[in-house]
Design a protein around this motif. Structure first.
Motif, mmCIF file in Angstrom:
data_model
loop_
_atom_site.group_PDB
_atom_site.id
_atom_site.type_symbol
_atom_site.label_atom_id
_atom_site.label_comp_id
_atom_site.label_asym_id
_atom_site.label_seq_id
_atom_site.Cartn_x
_atom_site.Cartn_y
_atom_site.Cartn_z
ATOM 1 N N ILE A 1 0.838 -1.210 0.000
ATOM 2 C CA ILE A 1 0.000 0.000 0.000
ATOM 3 C C ILE A 1 0.869 1.255 0.000
ATOM 4 O O ILE A 1 0.622 2.193 -0.761
ATOM 5 C CB ILE A 1 -0.976 -0.010 1.197
ATOM 6 C CG1 ILE A 1 -1.971 -1.149 1.041
ATOM 7 C CG2 ILE A 1 -1.701 1.333 1.319
ATOM 8 C CD1 ILE A 1 -2.822 -1.419 2.269
ATOM 9 N N GLY A 2 1.899 1.264 0.845
ATOM 10 C CA GLY A 2 2.819 2.403 0.863
ATOM 11 C C GLY A 2 3.544 2.566 -0.461
ATOM 12 O O GLY A 2 3.771 3.674 -0.933
ATOM 13 N N GLY A 3 3.898 1.433 -1.084
ATOM 14 C CA GLY A 3 4.566 1.475 -2.387
ATOM 15 C C GLY A 3 3.677 2.053 -3.477
ATOM 16 O O GLY A 3 4.114 2.868 -4.290
ATOM 17 N N ILE A 4 2.407 1.649 -3.483
ATOM 18 C CA ILE A 4 1.461 2.203 -4.461
ATOM 19 C C ILE A 4 1.318 3.707 -4.239
ATOM 20 O O ILE A 4 1.346 4.490 -5.188
ATOM 21 C CB ILE A 4 0.091 1.490 -4.368
ATOM 22 C CG1 ILE A 4 0.228 0.041 -4.853
ATOM 23 C CG2 ILE A 4 -0.980 2.237 -5.162
ATOM 24 C CD1 ILE A 4 -0.975 -0.843 -4.549
ATOM 25 N N GLY A 5 1.180 4.115 -2.974
ATOM 26 C CA GLY A 5 1.081 5.536 -2.656
ATOM 27 C C GLY A 5 2.322 6.300 -3.083
ATOM 28 O O GLY A 5 2.236 7.415 -3.622
#
Length: 190
Positions: A101-105
């Protein structure tokens, strides 16, 4: 305004700027009080305060969406700043989920940050590049901290701040509220 003009006289233009600034401050404080009151009632006041700090750190270089109307800002802010922590608290994430999720963000931020507004365009190419790098680095730092810190209550707030800023710089958010995106282009074409 009467108090401010008691000790110094201002031009009409200066008065307009002061009035605009005071209105903005008043509206921001009022909205913050309402959102804090809701957070206190729900029992997430501490999480809200931490999220606001994390978010403002990444928001500073990333800029992003500002609602045109105060009530839109209040509703949008309340939904995001209260809803997201509640959602993430209800569904705890694994370290792998933090990274995904952090990577997508982070990818969204690397593509779209910084996102300017009509009132605050960012025509300087060098400053935009510096802000893009800073926003992306902060996002990566938040992911690393979420993995290193052994406190679930803090970890999800790092990821929530990334998600919030990714929403704020996303062109779809601007489109949803009928606002122009990449306002700096008007200055480059002029």
């Amino acid at each position: 305004m009467k108090f401010i003009t008691t000790y110094k006289s201002y031009t009409e233009e200066e008065m307009e700027k002061l009035r605009y600034g005071l209105e903005g401050l008043y509206l921001s404080i009022t909205k913050l009080i309402v959102i804090c009151a809701i957070a206190i009632l729900i029992g997430i006041f501490k999480e809200l305060m931490i999220l606001i700090v994390f978010f403002n750190i990444i928001r500073f270089p990333g800029f992003g969406f500002h609602a045109n109307k105060s009530y839109e800002c209040l509703i949008f802010s309340a939904l995001l700043f209260i809803g997201l922590p509640l959602l993430m608290r209800a569904f705890p994430l694994s370290n792998l989920a933090y990274v995904i999720i952090g990577g997508i963000g982070t990818v969204i931020l690397a593509i779209y940050a910084p996102a300017d507004t009509v009132k605050r365009p960012l025509p300087n190419v060098k400053k935009r590049k510096i802000r893009k790098i800073a926003t992306t680095c902060i996002s990566i730092l938040y992911i690393v901290l979420a993995l290193l810190i052994n406190n679930t209550n803090i970890n999800y707030l790092f990821i929530a701040a990334i998600i919030l800023e990714a929403i704020m710089v996303n062109p779809l958010t601007y489109k949803l509220f009928g606002q122009p995106y990449r306002n700096y282009l008007a200055y480059q074409q002029a």
